[in-house]
Design an enzyme around this catalytic site. Structure first.
Site, PDB file in Angstrom:
ATOM      1  NE  ARG A  40      51.731  26.315  51.572  1.00  0.00           N
ATOM      2  CZ  ARG A  40      50.903  27.345  51.750  1.00  0.00           C
ATOM      3  NH1 ARG A  40      51.384  28.480  51.849  1.00  0.00           N
ATOM      4  NH2 ARG A  40      49.667  27.030  51.438  1.00  0.00           N
ATOM      5  CB  ILE A  66      48.823  24.954  47.761  1.00  0.00           C
ATOM      6  CG1 ILE A  66      49.718  24.134  48.554  1.00  0.00           C
ATOM      7  CG2 ILE A  66      48.442  26.420  47.569  1.00  0.00           C
ATOM      8  CD1 ILE A  66      51.298  24.564  48.017  1.00  0.00           C
ATOM      9  CB  SER A  67      46.490  22.212  52.147  1.00  0.00           C
ATOM     10  OG  SER A  67      45.672  21.229  51.455  1.00  0.00           O
ATOM     11  CD  GLN A  68      45.245  27.692  57.221  1.00  0.00           C
ATOM     12  OE1 GLN A  68      44.038  27.359  57.052  1.00  0.00           O
ATOM     13  NE2 GLN A  68      45.311  28.165  58.532  1.00  0.00           N
TER      14      GLN A  68
END
Ligand code: SAH
Length: 216
Positions: A40, A66-68
């Site tokens: 990530r 950026i999504s969790q």
């Protein structure tokens, strides 16, 4: 995926993140494996790289996020992807969710409306050797008719209503996962039972950046 840019330090942090996701209820082996594999930190804004393995959303360029990891994991898990099913993603953003999907399928299409993000993710996918069938610069409300129907469609931005064109581009038995709502979104899965029959189920509240109209 080319993992030459990974490191031992980050591998260790990812393992802890996976353990956290298990505690939060993620139980798909395939999804946990994908989270464990995908670096990530390569999708994060450089100034925030130390936070890469915290279970939080972070800002990226163009005022997006950026999504969790938990959100990425739950959306992916709820799709129930069978190996190499055809998947359409709306909202490429950083490309992190796309990379997770690419571990589960080699048949991925992804659409982004913001040209800078579209370009950046394209470069990153090529650098990391992440295989995407087609990356589209366009408005995800329209889907991508050229490769439809899809077994899975995943929307990674909050929509006020179900985009009709996306429903039309689902195969029979296909699943759409989409956060629905204005300020707060309800995670919603729609399964296409027949030409005209859809089954809907909801899975709790989330907070997403909005699904916007047109391109930019
Ligand atoms: N999957 C991404 C999430 C990014 S946030 C990640 O893991 O990083 C949502 C993304 O959806 C943003 O990049 C935003 O530009 C994009 N987006 C918003 N509306 C869109 C639309 N109508 N079509 C395509 N992309 C859209």
């Amino acid at each position: 995926m080319n993992l030459n840019f990974d490191s031992t330090k980050y591998k260790g942090q990812r393992k802890l993140l996976v353990e956290k996701l298990v505690k939060k209820g993620i139980d798909s082996k395939e999804v946990l494996n994908a989270i464990n594999i995908v670096p990530r930190h390569l999708f994060m804004d450089k100034t925030l790289i130390d936070h890469s393995y915290e279970d939080k959303a972070y800002p990226i360029k163009s005022n997006q996020t950026i999504s969790q990891p938990f959100t990425v994991a739950i959306q992916t898990q709820l799709l129930n992807i069978k190996k190499n099913e055809k998947i359409l993603e709306i909202g490429t953003g950083s490309g992190y969710q796309t990379a997770i999907l690419s571990v589960l399928s080699n048949n991925i299409y992804t659409i982004e409306r913001n040209h800078d993000l579209y370009k950046n993710s394209k470069k990153l996918f090529s650098k990391l050797n992440i295989r995407v069938r087609k990356q589209i610069y366009g408005d995800g409300h329209l889907g991508y008719l050229g490769a439809s129907p899809y077994d899975c469609i995943i929307v990674t931005a909050g929509a006020n209503e179900l985009p009709k064109k996306l429903l039309q581009q689902l195969s029979i038995g296909g699943r759409l996962i989409i956060p629905l709502g204005h300020k707060i979104q309800v995670m919603t899965r729609v399964e296409r039972i027949s030409d005209t029959n859809f089954k809907k189920k909801t899975f709790g509240e989330f907070k997403f950046v909005p699904l916007l109209r047109d391109i930019n």
